[in-house]
Design a protein around this motif. Structure first.
Motif, short mmCIF file in Angstrom:
data_model
loop_
_atom_site.label_atom_id
_atom_site.label_comp_id
_atom_site.label_asym_id
_atom_site.label_seq_id
_atom_site.Cartn_x
_atom_site.Cartn_y
_atom_site.Cartn_z
N GLY A 1 24.12 32.59 29.60
CA GLY A 1 22.74 32.36 30.02
C GLY A 1 22.26 33.46 30.93
N GLN A 2 21.80 33.08 32.11
CA GLN A 2 21.32 34.08 33.06
C GLN A 2 22.22 34.15 34.29
OE1 GLN A 2 17.10 33.63 33.67
NE2 GLN A 2 16.72 33.58 31.47
N LYS B 1 27.15 38.43 34.44
CA LYS B 1 27.84 38.78 33.20
C LYS B 1 29.17 39.49 33.48
CE LYS B 1 24.45 37.20 30.75
NZ LYS B 1 23.47 36.97 31.79
N GLY C 1 23.89 40.59 13.92
CA GLY C 1 22.45 40.50 13.68
C GLY C 1 22.06 39.09 13.30
N ARG C 2 20.76 38.90 13.09
CA ARG C 2 20.23 37.58 12.78
C ARG C 2 20.84 37.01 11.49
NH1 ARG C 2 15.34 34.80 12.07
NH2 ARG C 2 14.72 36.13 10.38
N ARG D 1 14.35 29.79 13.83
CA ARG D 1 14.36 31.24 14.05
C ARG D 1 14.41 31.56 15.53
NH1 ARG D 1 11.79 35.27 13.10
NH2 ARG D 1 11.66 34.87 10.89
N LEU E 1 20.69 35.71 19.96
CA LEU E 1 20.90 37.14 19.71
C LEU E 1 20.51 37.96 20.94
CD1 LEU E 1 21.91 38.81 17.38
CD2 LEU E 1 19.56 39.10 16.60
N LYS E 2 19.42 37.57 21.57
CA LYS E 2 18.99 38.29 22.77
C LYS E 2 20.05 38.18 23.86
CE LYS E 2 14.02 38.24 22.05
NZ LYS E 2 12.71 37.72 22.43
N ARG F 1 23.09 40.40 23.15
CA ARG F 1 22.86 41.85 23.26
C ARG F 1 22.80 42.35 24.69
NH1 ARG F 1 19.29 42.79 17.84
NH2 ARG F 1 21.16 42.90 16.56
N LEU F 2 22.80 41.45 25.66
CA LEU F 2 22.78 41.90 27.06
C LEU F 2 24.06 42.66 27.35
CD1 LEU F 2 21.47 38.66 28.81
CD2 LEU F 2 20.15 40.70 28.21
N ASP F 3 23.93 43.71 28.14
CA ASP F 3 25.10 44.51 28.51
C ASP F 3 26.19 43.62 29.10
OD1 ASP F 3 23.93 46.81 27.70
OD2 ASP F 3 23.91 47.79 29.67
#
Lengths: 370, 339
Positions: A170-171, A174, A250-251, A270, A277-278, A281-283
C-alpha cells in the motif's frame, strides 16, 4: 408511529475515492423479509461491484433506486421498515428524504488515511468506529488496507477498527530490511505500541492470518481473539498465485492472476488491475515482494507454521474460508485445533469481499463471544 | 501516497527524484535555470513553461543553462552521455530539432550499433510538441513520426500526469537515447500521481477503455479526444450504440504491436488517431501493420484521423480546425462501422 422504525438503504461509500455508484439490480422483491447481513441490491463502481447489505432487520418496503442508474454516495435507494408501518408513512419518508450532506470536515476526517511512525518505518492505516475493543485488520500478500472496503465500516459499528498497510504494501514504507514473517509481526507490534493499543482482536487474511497467529504466539496477552480468513500458516500447500503475482509485469499478465482470487471473476475490474499494477511499479516493491515470497512461500510451499507455535495458548479463534479458494486450499480450515470453522460456498480467496455481509456478521459474533 | 498533480508538476518531480537518486543525472537547456550570466535571479524561469522550476537550487551545479545553440548543447549532452553522465536536455520545441539532426540521428542513435555495444548514450531529450498553443507553424508541430523512423532512438509521448512521471523516470534509467515529447496543452492536465518513484516500462500500450466494436489507437493529446468520442458513441452516450476500445500507445518506439493487434482481432475495426501530418505518420504506420498482420479480422476499412497535410495555421480558428477533434474521431468510427 416513529420514523426511527424506518431505515433507509443508501448508496454506500466503498473506499476513499468513491463518490457515486450504479445500481445494477435488486436481489429482493418489495415486501421481502430482511435479516441483518442480507444482500439487498447490487451496486457497481469503477473499482468494484458488490452487494448492499441490510444493517437492520425488517421488511423491504420500497425500492427507490432504479437499475442502471448512477446515484451519489448516501442517496436513498430503498426503505426498510416493519410490516406495521403504513404505506403513507413510507411515502412521506421517501418524499422528505434529504441526503445527509453532513459536516464535510467530519466526513473527510472519518475517511482520511493516517500514518504512524514506527520502528519499522512509516505505516499507513485507517481507523473507524471508536467504541468497544480494538480490532486490527491485516491484509494478505500484495494487498493493502483498501481490501477491507466492505468490512471496515460494518466492523466499526462494534469495535474500534484499524486497517493497516503492512510494510512493503500500500502506502507504507517500501524499504524493509528483512522481508519475512518475523519482521512483519514485529512491525505489527510496533504499530500497536505506537498507537498505545495494549491488546486487540486480530483479523488476518492470507499472509495477514499467519502474522496474526505469530503475534498471538509471541505475545499471547495482546491478542484477544483471532479471525483467520483463508489464512496462510495452517498447512504447506499454496497455489501458484504468489509466484504469478510477483512475475506479472503488465495488465495482460496481472488480470488472470487477480482473477484466481475470486470465485466470481467479474469482480476484477480494470480499476482494480490498474491500482495493483501502479503499486507493483513503485520503486522497491518488486524486490520486496520477491524477497518476501521467497522467505514465506519459497519453492511454492509455505515455510512457516505459526499455528504449531500456538498449541495450548491460542486465544479464541475463528477460521473462515471460501470453498472455492484457489490460492490456499479450504482443507486447511480444520488445521487449528479448538477453532470455530466456517467454510462459505460460492466464494474464493477474497471471501471477505465476495461474501462481506456474512463474514462481517461472523466476525462481530466472534468478537462478542471472545 | 498519491496526490493530484499537473503533468508539469509530475515531470518536475520525476526529474527531482532521479537527480536525487543518481548524481550522474544533469539537466541542460535554454533558460531552464534562468538569468545565468546576466543580472536576473537564478531559477527565475525554469524553462519556457516553468517545468524545471525549483530544481536549480535543489541540485546545485547540475542544472545548466546553455547558449541559444541547439546543435552545440545537444551535441555536448550526447558527448556527456557517452562519457557516463545521464543528461536530460530540454530542447524547448521539438520543431527546433532540425539543427541537431546529425548529433541525434547519426551520433546518439548509432553509437551502440557502430561500436559493438561498447558505447552507450543514455540521454533524454525533452521537448514540447503539438498545436493549440497559438504558437504558429514553427513551434506547434507533431514531429513524433520523424524520430520514430530512426532505429536506435526511443520515442515517448505521455497522455497524462501519471504516465509522464513513470515514463520520464524510465527514460532517464534507460541506456538508449530517448526523445520525450511533452504536449504543451497537457501541462495543466491533472491526475493522481504517487509521491514515490516508479517506472513504466517502454513498449506497453495502455488500454484506457474496453470495448468490443471498434479499436481507436491514439497517443498524447489525442487520447483524451478519443475517450471523448468513445463516450459520445457508447450506448449510453448521445450518439448511441458503439463500444470503442481506446488504446494509448504511450511509447511510439518501441511500440506495443501485440496490444493493438489483439484488440483489432476482437473488434474487427480500427481508427488511428494522430495529431501529426498524415503522410508517413504513426497513424499510417499502425494502419499498415494491422492490415498486414490481421487483415482477415477486419470487417471494415481502417480509417485515419490526422491533421491535414499543411503547416500549423496561425489563425486560431484554423488552428482549432487543424487538430483532430472528438467529433472527427467519432465520425470516423461511425464511417468504418457503416461499411
Amino acid at each position: 408511529m416513529s420514523a426511527s422504525r424506518i431505515v433507509p438503504i443508501v448508496m454506500p461509500k466503498w473506499g476513499l475515492s468513491m463518490k457515486e455508484g450504479k445500481v445494477t439490480g435488486w436481489l429482493l422483491e418489495d415486501g421481502s423479509p430482511i435479516n441483518i447481513g442480507d444482500a439487498i441490491l447490487e451496486v457497481e463502481t469503477d473499482k468494484i461491484a458488490g452487494a448492499v447489505e441490510a444493517s437492520e432487520p425488517g421488511v423491504l418496503r420500497r425500492r427507490v433506486g432504479t437499475p442502471d442508474t448512477v446515484y451519489p454516495v448516501k442517496a436513498l435507494l430503498g426503505v426498510i421498515a416493519e410490516a406495521a408501518v403504513p404505506d403513507a408513512e413510507i411515502d412521506a419518508y421517501v418524499a422528505s428524504y434529504v441526503m445527509p450532506a453532513a459536516d464535510e470536515g467530519e466526513e473527510d476526517q472519518a475517511a482520511k488515511y493516517e500514518f504512524a511512525d514506527t520502528p519499522t518505518g512509516t505505516l499507513r492505516y485507517a481507523r473507524r468506529g471508536g467504541a468497544g475493543d480494538n480490532l486490527i485488520l491485516l491484509h494478505g500478500f500484495g494487498g493493502d488496507l483498501d481490501n477491507f472496503l466492505f468490512n471496515i465500516d460494518a466492523l466499526g459499528e462494534t469495535a474500534t477498527v484499524y486497517a493497516l498497510d503492512l510494510p512493503g504494501h500500500g502506502q507504507s514504507i517500501k524499504n524493509v530490511a528483512k522481508p519475512d514473517l518475523a519482521s512483519l509481526t514485529a512491525a505489527l507490534a510496533g504499530f500497536m505500541d505506537k498507537l498505545g493499543l495494549k491488546d486487540a482482536h486480530l483479523v488476518g487474511h492470507s499472509l495477514g492470518g499467519a502474522i496474526a497467529m505469530r503475534m498471538a504466539a509471541e505475545a499471547p496477552g495482546r491478542v484477544k481473539s483471532l479471525t483467520l480468513i483463508c489464512s496462510a500458516g495452517l498447512g504447506s500447500e499454496i497455489g501458484s498465485y504468489v509466484d504469478d503475482f510477483v512475475a506479472a509485469q503488465g495488465r495482460k499478465d496481472l488480470k488472470p492472476v487477480l482473477e484466481t482470487l475470486f470465485a466470481d471473476k467479474s469482480q476484477v475490474s480494470r480499476q482494480l488491475v490498474d491500482d495493483v499494477l501502479k503499486y507493483k511499479r513503485l520503486d522497491g516493491v518488486d524486490a520486496f515482494l520477491k524477497a518476501l515470497a521467497q522467505a514465506v512461500f519459497g519453492g511454492r510451499k509455505q515455510q512457516d507454521f505459526p499455528a504449531a507455535q500456538l498449541a495450548g495458548k491460542a486465544p479464541p479463534a475463528l477460521v473462515i474460508w471460501g470453498r472455492e479458494d484457489a490460492v490456499i486450499p479450504a482443507a486447511h480450515a480444520g488445521n487449528l485445533p479448538g477453532a470455530t470453522v466456517k467454510v462459505i460456498d460460492g466464494a474464493g480467496h477474497m471471501v471477505f469481499m465476495e461474501k462481506a455481509g456474512e463474514v462481517n456478521a461472523l466476525i462481530k459474533a466472534h468478537i462478542a463471544r471472545s | 501516497m498519491a496526490r493530484t498533480l499537473t503533468m508539469r508538476q509530475a515531470i518536475n518531480e520525476a526529474l527531482d527524484q532521479e537527480m536525487a537518486r543518481d548524481q550522474n543525472v544533469i539537466l541542460m537547456g535554454e533558460d531552464i535555470a534562468g538569468g545565468q550570466g546576466g543580472d536576473g535571479e537564478l531559477d527565475a524561469w525554469g524553462g519556457p513553461l516553468g517545468v524545471t522550476k525549483g530544481l536549480y537550487h535543489k541540485h546545485p551545479g547540475r542544472v545548466l543553462d546553455t547558449p541559444l545553440s541547439e546543435s552545440a548543447f545537444i551535441g555536448a549532452a550526447i558527448g556527456a552521455a557517452a562519457c557516463g553522465m545521464r543528461p536530460v536536455a530540454e530542447l524547448m520545441f521539438l520543431d527546433f530539432m532540425g539543427v541537431c539532426f546529425d548529433q541525434i540521428f547519426n551520433q546518439a542513435a548509432k553509437f551502440k550499433y557502430m561500436f559493438g555495444g561498447k558505447a552507450q548514450t543514455p540521454i533524454v531529450i525533452r521537448a514540447m510538441v503539438g498545436a493549440g498553443f497559438r504558437a504558429a507553424a514553427q513551434h506547434s508541430q507533431m514531429l513524433t513520426p520523424l524520430f520514430t523512423h530512426i532505429p536506435g532512438l526511443k520515442v515517448v509521448c505521455p497522455s497524462n500526469a501519471y504516465d509522464a512521471k513513470g515514463l520520464l523516470i524510465q527514460s532517464i534509467r534507460d541506456n538508449d537515447p530517448v526523445i520525450f515529447c511533452e504536449h504543451k496543452n497537457l501541462y495543466d492536465s491533472q491526475a493522481d500521481v504517487p509521491a514515490e518513484s516508479y517506472a513504466i516500462p517502454f513498449g506497453e500500450a495502455n488500454v484506457v477503455r474496453d470495448g468490443g466494436d471498434c479499436t481507436i489507437v491514439a497517443y498524447g493529446l489525442m487520447v483524451g479526444r478519443a475517450m471523448e468520442a468513445a463516450k459520445q458513441l457508447s450506448p449510453k452516450g448521445p450518439k448511441g450504440g458503439v463500444e470503442c476500445e481506446v488504446i494509448d500507445l504511450r511509447t511510439l518506439s518501441p511500440i506495443d504491436w501485440d496490444t493493438v493487434i489483439d484488440s483489432v482481432e476482437r473488434t474487427g475495426r480500427l481508427v488511428c488517431v494522430d495529431e501529426a501530418n498524415p503522410r508517413c505518420s504513426i497513424a499510417s504506420d499502425v494502419s499498415a501493420m494491422v492490415a498486414q498482420e490481421c487483415f482477415k479480422a477486419l470487417k471494415g476499412p481502417i480509417r485515419m484521423v490526422t491533421a491535414p497535410h499543411t503547416p500549423v495555421p496561425f489563425s486560431p480558428v484554423l488552428e482549432d480546425l487543424y487538430i483532430p477533434s472528438a467529433a472527427a474521431i467519432a465520425a470516423a468510427v461511425t464511417k468504418t462501422m457503416a461499411q
